[in-house]
Write a protein that holds these residues in place. Sequence first.
Motif, short mmCIF file in Angstrom:
data_model
loop_
_atom_site.label_atom_id
_atom_site.label_comp_id
_atom_site.label_asym_id
_atom_site.label_seq_id
_atom_site.Cartn_x
_atom_site.Cartn_y
_atom_site.Cartn_z
N ILE B 246 -90.27 -46.19 34.33
CA ILE B 246 -89.06 -46.30 33.54
C ILE B 246 -87.86 -45.93 34.40
N ALA B 247 -88.01 -44.84 35.13
CA ALA B 247 -86.91 -44.41 36.00
C ALA B 247 -86.62 -45.49 37.03
N HIS B 248 -87.71 -46.00 37.62
CA HIS B 248 -87.56 -46.94 38.73
C HIS B 248 -87.00 -48.27 38.27
N ASP B 249 -87.58 -48.81 37.19
CA ASP B 249 -87.28 -50.19 36.90
C ASP B 249 -86.24 -50.39 35.81
N LEU B 250 -86.02 -49.36 35.02
CA LEU B 250 -85.05 -49.55 33.96
C LEU B 250 -83.68 -48.98 34.32
N ARG B 251 -83.69 -48.04 35.23
CA ARG B 251 -82.42 -47.39 35.54
C ARG B 251 -81.42 -48.39 36.14
N SER B 252 -81.88 -49.16 37.11
CA SER B 252 -80.92 -50.06 37.77
C SER B 252 -80.38 -51.14 36.84
N PRO B 253 -81.25 -51.85 36.07
CA PRO B 253 -80.64 -52.84 35.17
C PRO B 253 -79.71 -52.22 34.13
N ILE B 254 -80.05 -51.00 33.68
CA ILE B 254 -79.16 -50.38 32.69
C ILE B 254 -77.82 -50.04 33.34
N SER B 255 -77.85 -49.57 34.59
CA SER B 255 -76.57 -49.30 35.27
C SER B 255 -75.80 -50.59 35.47
N ARG B 256 -76.51 -51.68 35.82
CA ARG B 256 -75.84 -52.98 35.98
C ARG B 256 -75.13 -53.37 34.69
N LEU B 257 -75.86 -53.20 33.62
CA LEU B 257 -75.33 -53.54 32.30
C LEU B 257 -74.04 -52.77 32.04
N ARG B 258 -74.13 -51.50 32.27
CA ARG B 258 -72.98 -50.63 32.03
C ARG B 258 -71.80 -51.05 32.90
N SER B 259 -72.09 -51.31 34.18
CA SER B 259 -71.01 -51.70 35.09
C SER B 259 -70.34 -52.98 34.60
N ARG B 260 -71.19 -53.94 34.19
CA ARG B 260 -70.64 -55.20 33.72
C ARG B 260 -69.65 -54.96 32.57
N LEU B 261 -70.09 -54.15 31.61
CA LEU B 261 -69.24 -53.88 30.45
C LEU B 261 -67.96 -53.17 30.89
N GLU B 262 -68.10 -52.21 31.79
CA GLU B 262 -66.92 -51.46 32.23
C GLU B 262 -65.93 -52.38 32.95
N VAL B 263 -66.47 -53.24 33.82
CA VAL B 263 -65.61 -54.16 34.56
C VAL B 263 -64.89 -55.10 33.60
N THR B 264 -65.61 -55.56 32.57
CA THR B 264 -64.99 -56.45 31.59
C THR B 264 -63.83 -55.77 30.90
N LEU B 265 -63.97 -54.47 30.67
CA LEU B 265 -62.94 -53.74 29.95
C LEU B 265 -61.76 -53.35 30.84
N LEU B 266 -61.92 -53.40 32.17
CA LEU B 266 -60.88 -52.92 33.09
C LEU B 266 -59.56 -53.65 32.88
N SER B 267 -59.63 -54.96 32.73
CA SER B 267 -58.38 -55.71 32.57
C SER B 267 -58.48 -56.55 31.31
N PRO B 268 -57.34 -56.80 30.66
CA PRO B 268 -57.37 -57.60 29.43
C PRO B 268 -57.90 -59.01 29.71
N GLN B 269 -58.80 -59.49 28.86
CA GLN B 269 -59.41 -60.81 29.05
C GLN B 269 -59.16 -61.66 27.82
N ASP B 270 -59.43 -62.95 27.97
CA ASP B 270 -59.35 -63.79 26.78
C ASP B 270 -60.70 -63.77 26.07
N ALA B 271 -60.71 -64.27 24.84
CA ALA B 271 -61.91 -64.21 24.00
C ALA B 271 -63.12 -64.85 24.68
N ALA B 272 -62.88 -65.97 25.34
CA ALA B 272 -64.00 -66.69 25.96
C ALA B 272 -64.70 -65.82 27.01
#
Lengths: 225, 477
Positions: B246-272
């Motif tokens: 779980i530590a090995h294989d789930l940690r990295s995709p969960i961090s990727r997920l989080r990063s993606r969401l954070e990056v999306t929120l960094l600057s205002p985006q359009d709905a699409a």
Amino acid sequence: MRILVIEDDEAAAGYLAKGLGESGYVVDRAATGPDGLAMAVTESYDLIIADRMLPGIDGLLVVEALRKKGDDTPVLFLSALGQVDERVRGLKAGGDDYLVKPYAFAELLARVEVLIRRKSGRAEETVLKVADLEMDLLARRVTRAGTEIPLQPREFRLLEYLMRHAGQVVTRTMLLEHVWDYHFDPQTNVIDVHVSRLRQKIDKTFTSPLLHTVRGAGYSLRAPE
Amino acid sequence: MRPNRLLASSTFRYALVYVAMFGVSVVGILAFVYWEAVGVVSGQTDETIRNEIASLAEHYQERGLGQLISVIAERSGNRFGQRGIYLLADPEYRPLAGNIDAWPTVARGEPGWVDFLIGTEAGPRPTRQLARAHTFVLPGGFRMLVGRDTTERTELRSLITEALLGALALTTFLAIAGGVVMSRNLLRRIDTINRGSQAILAGDFRRRMPLKGNDDEFDQLAANLNRMLERIEQLMAGMHNVANDIAHDLRSPISRLRSRLEVTLLSPQDAATYRTALEETIRETEDILATFNAILDIALAESGALRNEFDDFDLAALIADVAEFYAPVAEEKGSTVTVDAPTPLAIRGNRHLLSQALANLIDNAVKYGGGRGPIELTLRREGTAAVVAVGDRGPGIPEDLRDKALRRFVRLEASRHTPGSGLGLALVAAVAQLHDAELRLEDNEPGLRVVLRLPVTSAAPVRKTKVVRPPVVKKTG
């Protein structure tokens, strides 16, 4: 269409109620087993969605008690207990379907549809019809517009399931469970390949397709508008 | 070993029971011998007395009182080995002849058998002896007493008593000694096992019970304990693995997920853009869940908890089903799936997990060997084993990497660009282990052949179900 949701997790119940509400259902909520049982007995619902791990009680017991009272409202179990044996226990206790958390909402919606619009007395049907597609269950024959379509036994069962739920969305997992009795995720697009082969046989030479792909959810067999 | 431990030990208690039983038997046997011997001796004494009386009576009848007196006097002469007692008395019991000096008081009155005490000169030690005699009245009122002292009987009795006590003492000693030795030996072995258990409880999990190698009950007990320990260790390792996975294989995709969401929120985006990000996120979570489920499936299979969920079914039908399920996918890739499972073969196992394992194998075969020739499934019975093989014509796995391929999350270099969690073969390995099956990766020359040897049940034959098999493509050459 009224649905009773028996779920102790406030947030999960909230999402469920919101999602189902947006899909046009009226949702009541109960947070404990006894409350849920009391509501199920006193009110009339088209479907009950029950969590298994309720505070101090297994949702199985609630449904067993309900069935003992002679109530045959369709029940969909939602549970984080996802092993095959747990699923079997759920169905034995009187559940009609079993969905493992976390689930895709499209999956839940498809199953809710199927459960709510479960036709009664289906067992007696010997001929299924959708538009000009006919399936004779006794003769094991499928015809479209009078022309016989030869099908492999498994294709026949796949089409039968789709026809029994004509007009409804049927997910890949549902097909996997009901047509193949497999309870694992094949990770590849096996189901899609089977469906597209079936589509080749029943739609290919006809102008109006019956078998449709529903993006992000699954498939639907329906008569043209 | 401390003495109180010895006394408290059940073995020692059994030994004591043996001692008691032995003692009772020995006493019984000796008592029997004693009574028989004494009986014989008494019978002989009485017989002798009767014979003497008969002969003395004869003398009296033939030759009269005088002759009788002289015979008695002669017989009373204390010759060695003679234990005869004689007394002739007048009607008032005054002695006339014989070797005792007075008529015993107990013997007065009615004639007959009588036992009385006399002081005897006979034997090595003059003591008061019990004597047995017969009295009768001669015609004319004379009284006659003929008897024997019972020194012989007494000696015999003391002899037998000594023998009895000696035997009893010896028996008791031997039984106690045997019991002690036996219980010491047994207790020593139990002690070893107890000490081992305590050491293991104290945290030395690698420790095992020593075996003597003679396969007696203690060895079997120790071996069973060792097997239990192995199992526990396996389960602990399994839990450890799950945590690691779980530590090995789930940690990295969960961090990727989080990063993606954070990056999306960094600057205002359009709905699409938001929509795309959300869809990506959902896809990502589905992958995470698939991995998570795979980890749980493997853990469950490895734990052996499903052994009580086993039932009997036809493996040939199961293989045909899974093959048929994957056949269209293989065909899309330009391969065929051929099944060569000529006869039904009943095995006992978990149908769902075996289907899943087989699906993983065929899925791999399609993934790596698709378009490079047929994917061949065979089922053969070899003795008590059902041998399933899935062969493809793909690149195969080099011999030195085969063990590695069965481990979790191992993506061999060659498969880096194919989708998958790297858990497919690990699940197969876990399912094999659950069914006590042997799993081998072999060279299919070319390609990979995965061979699974499952134990066959000699259970009731599987109900014949109509199995629809995909057309079997005959192998040529």
